[in-house]
Design an enzyme around this catalytic site. Structure first.
Site, PDB file in Angstrom:
ATOM      1  N   THR A 225      37.292 -64.815  25.541  1.00  0.00           N
ATOM      2  CA  THR A 225      36.326 -66.690  24.990  1.00  0.00           C
ATOM      3  C   THR A 225      35.392 -66.744  26.033  1.00  0.00           C
ATOM      4  OG1 THR A 225      37.715 -68.728  25.383  1.00  0.00           O
ATOM      5  CG2 THR A 225      38.302 -67.841  27.360  1.00  0.00           C
ATOM      6  N   ASN A 226      35.690 -68.142  26.033  1.00  0.00           N
ATOM      7  CA  ASN A 226      34.374 -68.410  26.857  1.00  0.00           C
ATOM      8  C   ASN A 226      34.433 -70.417  28.040  1.00  0.00           C
ATOM      9  OD1 ASN A 226      33.300 -70.816  25.448  1.00  0.00           O
ATOM     10  ND2 ASN A 226      32.714 -69.234  23.423  1.00  0.00           N
TER      11      ASN A 226
END
Ligand code: C5P
Length: 419
Positions: A225-226
């Site tokens: 993810t980020n």
């Protein structure tokens, strides 16, 4: 406040210290939440006076509001005071904003029709300052054509509306009609105090917004993810709703409450986000793709948790995700399309290249990483570019402020295209 609410409140516009709000409390169960509204308004450094209808006093006592606001509460036209005071006129002159929360069906009807039969409704008529209403009633009442007609009349009169939200109602039923949470009402109030009356320039329009990160599963417990918080997209959704749009917010996993009156479609992966966007696009007039979509996803996610065993290396094959923005911009017919470009350097060059390569109408460039990181932050500074070569920079400010400015820039460019 939950920590999510606190995070949310932190990107709310900061009003000018000492501005004045008259809070009108009308007779619904949600009147108890008006106590928190007074608290939060005062937390913002605002002065608050509370007017109550007679019905409201059956739910919460005036003494509570007097203590919270630090000012006398008026509940009737005929309380003993010197005749020349004319308090409804004085209070109306005093107010920079009149906020009606909760606003019952009855009180909205009075406002829409100019009925002035008590202190609160007379104050509303005497008032020239912006007005915000937070409707609160049962779902059947809210859907009733008479209520919808009154809300439309008030919108035409320039009255801003926040919510209602969908959720648990006083009757135990679930549906639209629940008053927006106090933080949402206060957010809308301070936004109006800072930027003036919210125009209904998006009334009747359908807006699609993507927000947050995506999560690409590697196995049932791990994934990629980020750092996107989703705040910029949520602020854009909230502002669109305040301007009268029907908003669908396709959101990756974030820790933010749903903005009042906005339909949130929760997704996890880039593929799910693409499917949700595909479903919403045909009905949309404007699409703002703000999400930080993962560009790659594991080719073959494991069905069971990957065991580390004795290996000291794990190789994961990643494949490109679909570029939702480019696909949408290339489709026909299509909505007005706005993209985002999060760049670590040279925002202008990268953003304008992306604008033309992806075929957007506008692109919002912002810096990520470093001291003024937009990602995960409550504030942002952006440059908005349009496909005719126009650009406008907005200095660092809370994301709610930036959202107001981005919608302003979108409105101006769309108007320019129409002439
Ligand atoms: O190419 P890049 O990821 O920098 O482009 C950013 C813009 O493209 C954003 O508006 C983002 O929401 C959108 N995007 C998308 N689908 C992807 C990747 C990016 O819609 N798979």
């Amino acid at each position: 406040m939950t920590s999510a609410d606190q995070a949310e409140a932190a990107c709310v516009t900061r009003p000018n210290e000492g501005q004045k709000v008259v809070l009108v409390v009308t007779g619904g169960i949600a009147a108890y939440k008006a106590c928190t509204i007074v608290r939060r308004l005062r937390d913002h450094g605002l002065q608050v006076r509370v007017a109550m209808t007679a019905a409201a006093t059956r739910f919460v006592g005036p003494v509570t509001f007097a203590a919270l606001s630090g000012h006398e509460v008026i509940t009737s036209m005929f309380e003993a005071r010197a005749a020349e005071e004319i308090p409804h006129v004085r209070w109306a002159e005093w107010a920079d904003l009149v906020c009606v929360a909760p606003a019952t069906a009855d009180f909205l009807a009075k406002m829409a029709h100019g009925v002035a039969d008590d202190f609160a409704s007379t104050l509303y008529l005497a008032n020239a300052a912006p007005t915000l209403v937070a409707p609160a009633m049962e779902d059947d009442m809210y859907r009733h054509p008479a209520v919808q007609r009154n809300l439309a009349t008030l919108a035409g009169d320039g009255v801003a509306t926040i919510g209602p939200a969908s959720g648990a109602l006083a009757s135990g039923r679930t549906g639209p009609g629940r008053m927006s949470e106090p933080e949402e009402v206060v957010g809308a109030a301070v936004r109006i105090l800072k930027h003036g009356v919210v125009g209904h320039d998006l009334a009747g329009q359908r807006v699609l917004i993507t927000a947050g990160p995506t999560y690409e599963a590697l196995d049932p417990v791990r994934g990629f993810t980020n750092r996107s918080s989703g705040r910029m997209g949520y602020s854009l959704a909230r502002e669109a709703r305040l301007r009268g749009a029907d908003v669908t917010l396709v959101s990756g996993p974030v820790a933010l409450p749903a903005p009042a009156g906005v339909e949130v479609v929760a997704v996890k992966s880039a593929a799910e986000m693409a499917t949700a966007v595909d479903a919403a696009v045909p009905a949309s007039d404007v699409a703002i793709l703000c999400a930080a979509v993962c560009d790659f996803t594991p080719h073959d996610p494991a069905e069971r948790k990957i065991k580390k065993g004795h290996s000291d290396r794990l190789e994961v094959q990643m494949v490109r995700t679909r570029d939702i923005l480019a696909g949408l911009a290339a489709s026909s017919p299509r909505p007005f399309v706005v993209g985002f470009a999060a760049e670590t350097e040279d925002v202008r060059a990268h953003a304008t290249e992306k604008l033309s390569r992806k075929g957007c109408d506008m692109i919002v460039g912002n810096l990520v990483g470093g001291d003024t990181d937009a990602m995960g932050s409550t504030d942002n500074a952006v440059i908005v570019f349009d496909r005719n070569g126009g650009e406008t920079a907005f200095a660092r400010a809370p994301k709610d402020d930036i959202a107001t400015q981005i919608w302003g820039a979108i409105g101006r460019f769309r108007a320019q295209l129409e002439t």
